[in-house]
Design a protein around this motif. Structure first.
Motif, short mmCIF file in Angstrom:
data_model
loop_
_atom_site.label_atom_id
_atom_site.label_comp_id
_atom_site.label_asym_id
_atom_site.label_seq_id
_atom_site.Cartn_x
_atom_site.Cartn_y
_atom_site.Cartn_z
N UNK A 1 4.28 9.82 73.00
CA UNK A 1 5.59 10.35 71.79
C UNK A 1 6.53 8.46 72.62
N UNK A 2 7.02 7.97 71.25
CA UNK A 2 7.99 7.32 71.16
C UNK A 2 9.12 8.15 71.24
N UNK B 1 17.18 1.74 62.77
CA UNK B 1 15.89 1.60 63.62
C UNK B 1 14.95 2.62 62.76
N UNK B 2 13.69 2.26 62.60
CA UNK B 2 12.76 2.35 61.95
C UNK B 2 11.23 2.90 61.70
N UNK B 3 11.23 4.34 61.97
CA UNK B 3 9.52 4.63 62.41
C UNK B 3 8.50 3.51 61.67
N UNK C 1 6.07 9.91 65.63
CA UNK C 1 7.43 10.52 64.63
C UNK C 1 8.05 10.95 65.89
N UNK C 2 9.50 10.87 65.36
CA UNK C 2 10.41 10.89 66.51
C UNK C 2 11.64 11.32 65.06
N UNK C 3 12.49 12.36 65.41
CA UNK C 3 13.72 12.96 65.22
C UNK C 3 15.02 11.82 65.19
N UNK C 4 14.58 11.59 66.11
CA UNK C 4 15.76 10.54 67.24
C UNK C 4 15.58 9.35 65.99
N UNK C 5 14.70 8.33 65.06
CA UNK C 5 14.27 7.53 64.69
C UNK C 5 15.72 7.98 63.19
N UNK C 6 15.75 6.29 62.43
CA UNK C 6 16.39 6.30 61.57
C UNK C 6 16.18 6.63 60.01
N UNK D 1 15.18 12.82 58.65
CA UNK D 1 15.42 10.86 58.51
C UNK D 1 14.73 10.00 56.78
N UNK D 2 15.34 9.25 56.72
CA UNK D 2 15.27 8.34 55.69
C UNK D 2 13.77 8.33 55.20
#
Length: 246
Positions: free
Chosen positions: A56-57, A72-74, A82-87, A119-120
């Motif tokens: 996990x990232x 910060x884009x995945x 996958x992370x909900x903390x990214x933009x 996230x976008x």
């Protein structure tokens, strides 16, 4: 669809410089040094992901958000990234291959998570081009890249991506590619699509970036060159300013 990052990045005639960070290759001290340099160099966006990232990232995303306000884009290579903390997320569809998992399969599995994260989403046509190097993407995805001399197929693939409603085309030679994508390919794709065009893989020098921008790339992505020496980030990112100040 609300797309503030996408809209701000690809304003008319604006060139974009993206830093790709592979969480598996960036420990805390190295990450801090790289991000501090990225802030000073005014990097436009930080992409996070890698073909072999197997854990996990969230921790990497949290660290980045503490260090900088750069979006910060995945850039996910698999469902663990996958992370909900990214933009936001480049929701990649591997158009150059015929492996259904990378065209739609993984997207179905990830869809509810992405929706709930808020996230976008930037739907992206990902086109792998032969860089005369067996890339991790090619091996992991079990797909063959499009030969670099088959420009007509590359152009048709990019055009099909736009016609499917994708918002970005990403031409990729593969991390650490022996040969980066050549200007003729970029020029031909640029002439045939109207959505933003980003190029990555094998980009090592300011002249590489300058030539790709001149050929019509709206953005470039650099990762391996900066992993080898984060100090080159300043000179690489500075090329963008030659174009954005005109």
């Amino acid at each position: 669809m609300n797309s503030p990052i996408y809209t701000s990045l690809f304003a008319k005639n604006r060139k974009v410089f993206s830093l790709l960070i592979d969480p598996e290759k960036r420990h805390a001290d190295a990450l801090k040094r790289t991000v501090e340099t990225a802030v000073k160099a005014r990097v436009d966006v930080i992409l996070v992901g890698g073909s072999l990232t197997s854990s996990p990232i969230d921790e990497t995303i949290i660290s980045l958000k503490q260090l900088t306000d750069i979006p910060v884009i995945l850039f996910p290579g698999n469902l663990l990234q996958l992370s909900s903390r990214a933009d936001g997320i480049l929701l990649l569809s591997l158009l150059s291959g015929r492996n259904p998992e990378y065209l739609i399969g993984n997207h179905v599995l990830a869809s509810q998570f992405i929706k709930k994260s808020g996230i976008e989403i930037i739907p992206t046509g990902y086109i792998l081009i032969d860089g005369h190097y067996l890339s991790s993407v090619e091996y992991i995805s079990n797909t063959r890249p499009i030969p670099s001399e088959k420009v007509d197929i590359i152009v048709a693939t990019a055009l099909a991506g736009e016609q499917l409603g994708l918002k970005l085309i990403y031409l990729e030679a593969g991390s650490g590619a022996g040969d980066r994508i050549q200007e003729e390919i970029v020029m031909q794709v640029r002439e045939n699509i109207s959505i933003p065009l980003v190029v990555g893989g094998g980009i090592r020098t300011p002249e590489d970036i300058r030539n790709l921008y001149k050929a019509g790339a709206d953005g470039v992505v650099v990762g391996t060159a900066i992993e080898n020496d984060y100090k080159v980030l300043t000179s690489l990112a500075a090329v963008r300013n030659e174009f954005n100040t005109r």
